[in-house]
Design a protein around this motif. Structure first.
Motif, mmCIF file in Angstrom:
data_model
loop_
_atom_site.group_PDB
_atom_site.id
_atom_site.type_symbol
_atom_site.label_atom_id
_atom_site.label_comp_id
_atom_site.label_asym_id
_atom_site.label_seq_id
_atom_site.Cartn_x
_atom_site.Cartn_y
_atom_site.Cartn_z
ATOM 1 N N ASP A 292 118.365 -35.028 16.310
ATOM 2 C CA ASP A 292 117.147 -34.711 16.470
ATOM 3 C C ASP A 292 116.804 -33.668 17.704
ATOM 4 O O ASP A 292 116.484 -32.455 17.867
ATOM 5 C CB ASP A 292 116.165 -35.598 17.585
ATOM 6 N N GLU A 400 103.608 -31.896 19.185
ATOM 7 C CA GLU A 400 104.276 -33.183 18.601
ATOM 8 C C GLU A 400 104.843 -32.512 17.825
ATOM 9 O O GLU A 400 106.161 -33.091 17.746
ATOM 10 C CB GLU A 400 103.161 -34.103 18.698
ATOM 11 N N ASP A 401 104.508 -31.900 16.779
ATOM 12 C CA ASP A 401 105.175 -31.771 15.174
ATOM 13 C C ASP A 401 106.043 -30.997 15.732
ATOM 14 O O ASP A 401 107.257 -30.872 15.347
ATOM 15 C CB ASP A 401 104.339 -31.374 14.197
ATOM 16 N N LYS A 403 107.831 -29.812 18.109
ATOM 17 C CA LYS A 403 108.942 -30.544 19.388
ATOM 18 C C LYS A 403 109.608 -31.454 18.554
ATOM 19 O O LYS A 403 110.816 -31.340 18.490
ATOM 20 C CB LYS A 403 108.479 -31.469 20.078
ATOM 21 N N HIS A 404 109.099 -32.284 17.523
ATOM 22 C CA HIS A 404 110.904 -33.324 17.005
ATOM 23 C C HIS A 404 110.812 -32.829 15.017
ATOM 24 O O HIS A 404 111.697 -33.539 15.412
ATOM 25 C CB HIS A 404 109.582 -34.463 16.448
#
Length: 551
Positions: A292, A400-401, A403-404
């Protein structure tokens, strides 16, 4: 440490004389052992491998007693002191019975017993070490066989690369891998595991296997390092990691895509031997970060056929001279500028050897120089590719997508499985990564590429990128991909919801080594029908995944 202990059993070899019988009776009265075994002297042999401390009690010194002893830790007891001539011939200790008290007899016997026990312990240690060394040799031979098989595909004989690989121990903690790609490109990897010897060398096995397997599948450099990091992060202990430099030279020799994680800067040299660029580390070493947090983005530079790229591990610049002075980066660069040609590589190696002299290596030493000319590696033959239906899909990614997820690698993982597109993975990755990163960094995060122009700007730019991405609360990027089977045409559309962004003009007169702006030029070279809309928020381009010609 060897320790003496009270003797359990002592053997006494004696003749049939009255003197011998008298001594044996006297010895039995002394506290010299828990048990005494009296044995006729005719059972004694100078060449016997004795299993217990032994005494010889004889009245007359016969010639057979003066033979060379296999076990010299023995005590010869005779009525009177031996002559100096006989003493020189007897290899063990001797004792004149008539001149010794009981205390002295005990001390002399104890001394012989201790010497015997110590000798046997030393012999046991030697045998144990011999067995251990033989076992280590067998294991090393097995490991060497495994390494030889694992690296059998290593293309170090490629005519446009020269290498120096010198381990500090039996096994090399450095790794230099060269392999031709299936599309005619050339992959080169140089890695340096922490430490040297067998322990770090074991990390070379999974790394080399993954490298050759992914080269066969024309995997991009970014995808490679992502997989390498995942494997090594799972495999290596916390205190071990792998600094790595990996690059792909295009088939025409005009483009190099590289990733540098924790390695010294690779050096780009021109035809005149002058340094054109230093390809510095931009990432953490492999095996340190979880997937990650790991960054796999690559950098692409333009090269000329006379350019050369020097790659090396820190063992080279940290090499010690006879005066225990480090070579250092500046001295290495001077050597490289003076002996930059492949035909001068032997002179370069000779100069490095002269600097080191007889000073032993403190670390593994690896150096490679690659000339950036057309590779001359034709595409590999293969079976006819399967037909693929026309398709299209759209991926809408929220904050959010972003970021990860590793968006580009994920999309390429889907496209790369399709036979007609499989061998275009590297080029597609470069194009898609360029437009996606522009949308994210300039559109949503508001970053300015001119930051990279400062000496420390590159690191600062990506520090800001990480900070702003972590703070991103809103915004989106949509990626649409269409494939037209009839023309083998891929059409990409990338749109972001961020601020307007101007497409920078690329300086055609520049030397191609600017710290930013190269991606736009790369897009112009490899893609067609490029369209920029809505103030830079949307870009479309076409790439033709033409099947390779069959021979």
């Amino acid at each position: 440490m060897l320790r003496s202990s009270r003797q359990l059993v002592i053997d006494i070899y004696y003749d049939d004389s009255v003197f011998a019988q008298h001594v044996c009776d006297a010895l039995k009265q002394l506290d010299i052992a828990r048990r005494i075994r009296c044995i006729p002297v005719n059972e004694w042999s100078a060449q016997a491998q004795l299993v217990r401390p032994s005494l010889l009690v004889v009245e007359t010194v016969e010639s057979f007693l003066l033979q060379r002893l296999r076990c010299p830790e023995q005590l010869l007891i005779v009525p009177n002191e031996l002559s100096s001539k006989l003493l020189m011939q007897w290899e063990g200790d001797s004792l004149a019975w008539q001149q010794c008290s009981g205390t002295r007899v005990i001390q002399r016997i104890k001394s012989v017993a201790d010497a015997f026990n110590n000798s046997r312990q030393l012999q046991a240690v030697r045998e144990s070490l011999l067995w251990h060394n033989q076992r280590v040799d067998r294991e090393h031979a097995l490991v060497e066989h495994i390494f030889k098989n694992a690296l059998s595909r290593n293309y170090l004989e490629y005519p446009h690369i020269r290498t120096l690989l010198t381990p500090a121990a039996k096994f090399n903690g450095d790794l230099c891998l060269v392999a031709p790609g299936s599309t005619g490109s050339l992959y080169v990897l140089m890695a340096d595991f922490t430490g040297h010897g067998l322990a770090p060398a074991t990390g070379a096995l999974p790394l080399s296997q993954a490298f050759f397997a992914m080269v066969d599948n024309s995997v991009s450099v970014a995808e490679m390092v992502k997989e390498f990091n995942y494997r090594l992060n799972q495999l290596l202990p916390n205190e071990m990691f792998c600094a790595c430099f990996i690059m792909e030279l295009s088939a025409n020799g005009q483009r190099v895509t590289y990733w540098n994680g924790g390695m010294p800067p690779a050096i780009v040299l021109g035809a005149d031997g002058e340094i054109k660029q230093r390809l510095k580390a931009q990432h953490m070493a492999l095996g340190v970060l979880d997937s990650d947090a790991f960054e796999a983005h690559t950098t692409t530079i333009q090269t000329h056929s006379d350019d050369r790229i020097a790659m090396y591990t820190d063992g080279v610049i940290e090499m010690l001279s006879q005066n225990r002075e480090f070579l250092g980066l500046e001295a290495l660069e001077r050597y490289l500028m003076r002996y930059s040609g492949l035909d001068e590589f032997d002179l370069l190696v000779k100069k490095l050897a002269q600097f080191r002299g007889a000073q032993p290596l403190q670390d593994d030493l690896s150096l490679a120089i690659l000339q950036c000319c057309p590779t001359g590696l034709g595409p590999q033959e293969e079976q006819d590719e399967l037909e693929v239906l026309p398709f299209s899909f759209t991926s809408h990614l929220e904050a959010e997508d972003l970021k990860h997820l590793d968006v580009v690698a994920t999309i390429l993982g889907v496209l790369g499985r399709l036979p007609p597109i499989h061998h275009h993975r590297t080029t597609i990755y470069l194009l898609l990564a360029e437009v996606f990163n522009n949308a994210l960094e300039h559109g949503l995060l508001g970053l300015d590429s001119r930051i990279k122009a400062d000496p420390e700007g590159f690191a600062y730019y990506y520090q800001l990128r990480a900070e702003r991405l972590a703070q991103l609360q809103s915004g989106s990027i949509s990626i649409r991909v269409e494939y037209a089977r009839a023309h083998h045409r891929l059409r990409f559309n990338v749109r972001n919801s961020g601020a307007a962004w101007e497409w920078p003009e690329f300086d055609e007169t520049a030397d191609g080594y600017s710290s930013y702006g190269r991606g736009i030029d790369l897009l112009r070279q490899l893609a067609t029908d490029i369209e920029w809309h809505d103030g830079g928020r949307e870009i479309s381009f076409t790439y033709y995944a033409i099947p390779r010609s069959k021979h």
